[in-house]
Design a protein around this motif. Sequence first.
Motif, PDB file in Angstrom:
ATOM      1  N   THR A 161      -0.264   1.585  -2.625  1.00 40.41           N
ATOM      2  CA  THR A 161       0.955   1.175  -3.320  1.00 40.41           C
ATOM      3  C   THR A 161       0.840  -0.305  -3.659  1.00 40.41           C
TER       4      THR A 161
ATOM      5  N   HIS B 161       4.545   4.857  -5.727  1.00 38.64           N
ATOM      6  CA  HIS B 161       5.657   3.961  -5.434  1.00 38.64           C
ATOM      7  C   HIS B 161       5.602   3.597  -3.953  1.00 38.64           C
ATOM      8  N   TRP B 162       5.943   2.368  -3.595  1.00 36.78           N
ATOM      9  CA  TRP B 162       5.850   1.920  -2.207  1.00 36.78           C
ATOM     10  C   TRP B 162       6.670   2.786  -1.262  1.00 36.78           C
TER      11      TRP B 162
END
Length: 173
Positions: free
Chosen positions: A57, A96-97
């Motif tokens: 990420t 996405h983180w």
Amino acid sequence: MKKTSRRAGLALALGLCLSLAAPGVSTAAPETVPTQHASLSAADAAACPAQGQRYKTSATADKVFLVGPGNEIFWIPNQTVYRNLWADDSGIGTAHWSCAESWTQMDNAELVKSSSSGAVYIWDRWEYAMGGYGSWRRIANWTATFINKYHFDPSKIRTVPAAQLIYIGSDWT
């Protein structure tokens, strides 16, 4: 007095319950997001990597994550552990983180097979067993699990004495 306050409390409780079922108000359960992606919208959670995929990420820099059995997120803590499982970095995606908001560190992961059988096992330090974390878990299916889903490198498998496979946890699927 006690009967009056109990009746009033019951009436209030019933009134609240009835108001939720009033026409035009939905009582259906809201759409849920998988536990590992609780802070994401359903659409964003659906965009997270699937089981078997490795990813990084933007918020976690060089950390590589793996989506394991049951969609558990594993963090591969360093290149040594990574190279115990895969030969190269091909196949690492990005996400996405929040797709990695909760993870288990995969310390000392390696692939082994017993000198007395052809079954292949992975050490994933995931399950609690025999007073500590960690277990050897059998790779459930060579082609479907080992090759097609996780893309582990067969050249990374070490043969060990059967006595080293002390605790066998649930299968790695």
